[in-house]
Enzyme design. Structure first.
Site, PDB file in Angstrom:
ATOM      1  N   ASN A   1       0.856  -1.185   0.000  1.00 57.59           N
ATOM      2  CA  ASN A   1       0.000   0.000   0.000  1.00 57.59           C
ATOM      3  C   ASN A   1       0.891   1.232   0.000  1.00 57.59           C
ATOM      4  O   ASN A   1       1.808   1.349   0.815  1.00 57.59           O
ATOM      5  CB  ASN A   1      -0.922   0.018   1.227  1.00 57.59           C
ATOM      6  CG  ASN A   1      -1.858   1.213   1.222  1.00 57.59           C
ATOM      7  OD1 ASN A   1      -1.453   2.347   1.429  1.00 57.59           O
ATOM      8  ND2 ASN A   1      -3.137   0.942   0.991  1.00 57.59           N
TER       9      ASN A   1
ATOM     10  N   SER B   1      -5.092  -0.231  -3.104  1.00 60.78           N
ATOM     11  CA  SER B   1      -5.616   1.097  -2.817  1.00 60.78           C
ATOM     12  C   SER B   1      -6.780   0.917  -1.857  1.00 60.78           C
ATOM     13  O   SER B   1      -7.704   0.144  -2.140  1.00 60.78           O
ATOM     14  CB  SER B   1      -6.086   1.787  -4.100  1.00 60.78           C
ATOM     15  OG  SER B   1      -6.426   3.135  -3.844  1.00 60.78           O
ATOM     16  N   GLU B   2      -6.741   1.626  -0.706  1.00 62.34           N
ATOM     17  CA  GLU B   2      -7.696   1.310   0.354  1.00 62.34           C
ATOM     18  C   GLU B   2      -9.136   1.654   0.032  1.00 62.34           C
ATOM     19  O   GLU B   2     -10.044   1.323   0.788  1.00 62.34           O
ATOM     20  CB  GLU B   2      -7.291   1.970   1.679  1.00 62.34           C
ATOM     21  CG  GLU B   2      -7.205   3.461   1.652  1.00 62.34           C
ATOM     22  CD  GLU B   2      -5.770   3.955   1.580  1.00 62.34           C
ATOM     23  OE1 GLU B   2      -5.499   5.026   2.146  1.00 62.34           O
ATOM     24  OE2 GLU B   2      -4.934   3.284   0.961  1.00 62.34           O
ATOM     25  N   ASN B   3      -9.384   2.322  -1.100  1.00 67.92           N
ATOM     26  CA  ASN B   3     -10.769   2.556  -1.503  1.00 67.92           C
ATOM     27  C   ASN B   3     -11.341   1.385  -2.298  1.00 67.92           C
ATOM     28  O   ASN B   3     -12.465   1.468  -2.799  1.00 67.92           O
ATOM     29  CB  ASN B   3     -10.890   3.848  -2.312  1.00 67.92           C
ATOM     30  CG  ASN B   3      -9.991   3.857  -3.542  1.00 67.92           C
ATOM     31  OD1 ASN B   3      -8.807   3.548  -3.455  1.00 67.92           O
ATOM     32  ND2 ASN B   3     -10.534   4.204  -4.685  1.00 67.92           N
TER      33      ASN B   3
ATOM     34  N   SER C   1     -11.337  -3.898   2.422  1.00 69.55           N
ATOM     35  CA  SER C   1      -9.994  -3.357   2.198  1.00 69.55           C
ATOM     36  C   SER C   1      -9.219  -3.260   3.499  1.00 69.55           C
ATOM     37  O   SER C   1      -8.063  -3.687   3.605  1.00 69.55           O
ATOM     38  CB  SER C   1     -10.100  -1.982   1.544  1.00 69.55           C
ATOM     39  OG  SER C   1      -8.824  -1.396   1.401  1.00 69.55           O
TER      40      SER C   1
END
Length: 489
Positions: free
Chosen positions: A293, A316-318, A358
């Protein structure tokens, strides 16, 4: 016979317009709202709700978008009393109202916010998480509201219950249920089953769970049976009302394209060279096969300096695993962005998921490496990177979740700022995490925080002496016996 009865029974879920669907939202109501940046925003429902001239609303959402679009319309009309969010970002209206005492802000780590919404909809009243332990999130005293004019706090956050479980400290977080939820999907059927597209999934399924009355807008409204059951992300049981959106603008917040030219590191002259050295050195921490990340800012440029044959999996944390390069001109998709709100692509083998999933993979230790930026780092490995009280409020986003996970945390940072120290005995800014930094990379050197004895300079910038590094650093540090020059080739 049964199918006809079923269809008739649920026909009332379909509303003719956004205006009709939101008509009973009342002043003082709480709303969970999907979207991340401008991606997956229920823009038609928000516009219709804003036209109701409501007051005193509480918004539960990741962020409030940009000027003239989405929830920022409600902010501009002074309809919002409180926002529960993880990121203020580049929203000047949001930041200005908060700092001037016109708006309450309950800042919440992104993964915790996602889980609060999911757990609320799942009937779980509270949960323990390591995220935010030892910061203002657990200790309290964060200014939720300033007195009008912004000179001093009027409402401060409370200290939360903590507990040590199996030798690790955790924070108790209450879950969230809201009066209404506004969500946006790509496709939906008249029963209320929803399918999201690309990274537009983000917080939408979680908002749908959190709302006592969930109102969905879709680009394509179809009859039951037209959606493949295996592709449905939000089952109809969570949705009480559904409309086909009247129009979609779907603006892109940060259009980033691959033009075939080399990616340019921001800055000029020495500043640009300094940042490029930091990024090149950070790229050496990545190994083939890693799940990684990268935070916004300098870390996002790291993949541009990797060997072409190196295969890594960028998260990607979204809601993306297997993120690819920027799209070519004309190939950008407003439903596919990264955590920095930039347009991206996906590599072969990529996966899409919601924001709760996520952060489950982050907290569960399934990533090998995260690279973040910083405002300050302490000699003990404390990290501060999300706020300058009274001046700048960006929000922690997903950073607190990342640094509290088992993932190795590498920090990239310019060594000083306007000749002021940034590597300190103790951070003076609110912390993102305590004792979380494994490796710090600046233009002056590389510091290892996990060596026996404490912070140790293990690599030094080209042409520099140890005395020069010491002069630019507030805290003392050890020097490795095998000290070498920074590897940026």
């Amino acid at each position: 016979m049964w199918s006809r009865l079923l269809r008739r029974s649920f026909s009332s879920k379909v509303y003719k317009s956004s205006k009709e669907a939101v008509a009973d939202i009342f002043s003082g109501a709480s709303l969970a709202v999907g979207g991340f940046g401008n991606c997956g925003v229920p823009e038609n429902l928000i516009d219709a709700a804003a036209d109701l001239n409501l007051k005193g609303l509480t918004l539960v959402t990741n962020n409030c978008g940009v000027e003239g679009y989405g929830l920022n319309i409600m902010l501009a009309r002074k309809q919002v009393k409180r926002v529960v969010a993880s990121y203020v970002g580049e929203n000047e209206n949001f930041e200005k109202q908060y700092l001037n005492g016109e708006l309450e802000l309950e800042i919440t780590p992104q993964g915790t916010l996602a889980e609060k919404m999911r757990a609320g909809g799942a009937g779980i009243p509270a949960f323990f998480t390591a995220t935010g332990y030892g910061t203002v999130v657990s200790e309290g005293q964060f200014p939720i509201k300033y007195k009008l004019g912004g000179k001093e706090p009027e409402i401060l956050s409370h200290k939360k219950e903590t507990r040590n479980i199996d030798g690790r400290d955790y924070v108790l977080e209450n879950s969230i249920r809201t009066d209404f939820a506004l969500v946006k999907a790509w496709k939906g059927d008249t029963l209320g089953n929803l399918v999201y597209k690309g990274s537009a999934q983000n917080f939408n399924p979680l908002a749908a769970m959190a709302g006592k009355i969930t109102i969905a807008e879709v680009e394509h409204l179809v009859e039951p049976g037209e959606l493949d059951p295996a592709t449905i992300h939000t089952p109809s049981v969570y949705v009480q009302r559904i409309i086909k959106g009247e129009k979609y603008t779907k603006p892109i917040e940060r259009l980033t394209l691959s033009t075939g030219e080399a990616v340019q590191v921001p800055g000029k002259g020495e500043t640009k060279a300094m940042r490029e050295a930091i990024i090149k050195r950070a790229s050496k921490e990545l190994k083939s096969g890693m799940y990684v990340n990268l935070g916004i800012g300098m870390p996002t440029l790291v993949p541009n300096f990797l060997p072409k044959d190196m295969e890594i999996y960028l998260q990607s944390e979204n809601g993306i695993m297997g993120m690819g390069p920027y799209p070519k001109p004309g190939m950008q998709d407003p439903d596919l962005i990264n955590a920095g709100k930039e347009t991206v692509t996906m590599n072969k083998g990529a996966a899409l998921f919601n924001s709760s999933d996520s952060f489950a993979m982050i907290r569960g230790g399934n990533l090998q490496l995260s690279i973040l930026g910083a405002l300050q780092v302490s000699k003990d490995g404390d990290l501060a990177n999300w706020i300058i009280p009274g001046k700048m409020v960006k929000g922690m986003g997903g950073a607190m979740d990342l640094v509290s996970s088992p993932t190795k945390c590498v920090v990239t940072m310019e060594h000083t700022a306007k000749n002021a120290h940034k590597l300190l005995n103790k951070c003076t800014l609110p912390l993102t995490g305590r004792k979380v930094v494994a490796l710090l990379i600046t233009e002056m050197g590389v510091f290892d925080f996990k060596r026996e004895g404490g912070i140790t300079l293990v690599e030094i910038g080209k042409g520099l002496t140890v005395d020069q590094v010491k002069a630019a650093t507030e805290c003392s540090f050890l020097v490795a016996s095998d000290l070498r020059q920074m590897n940026i080739d």
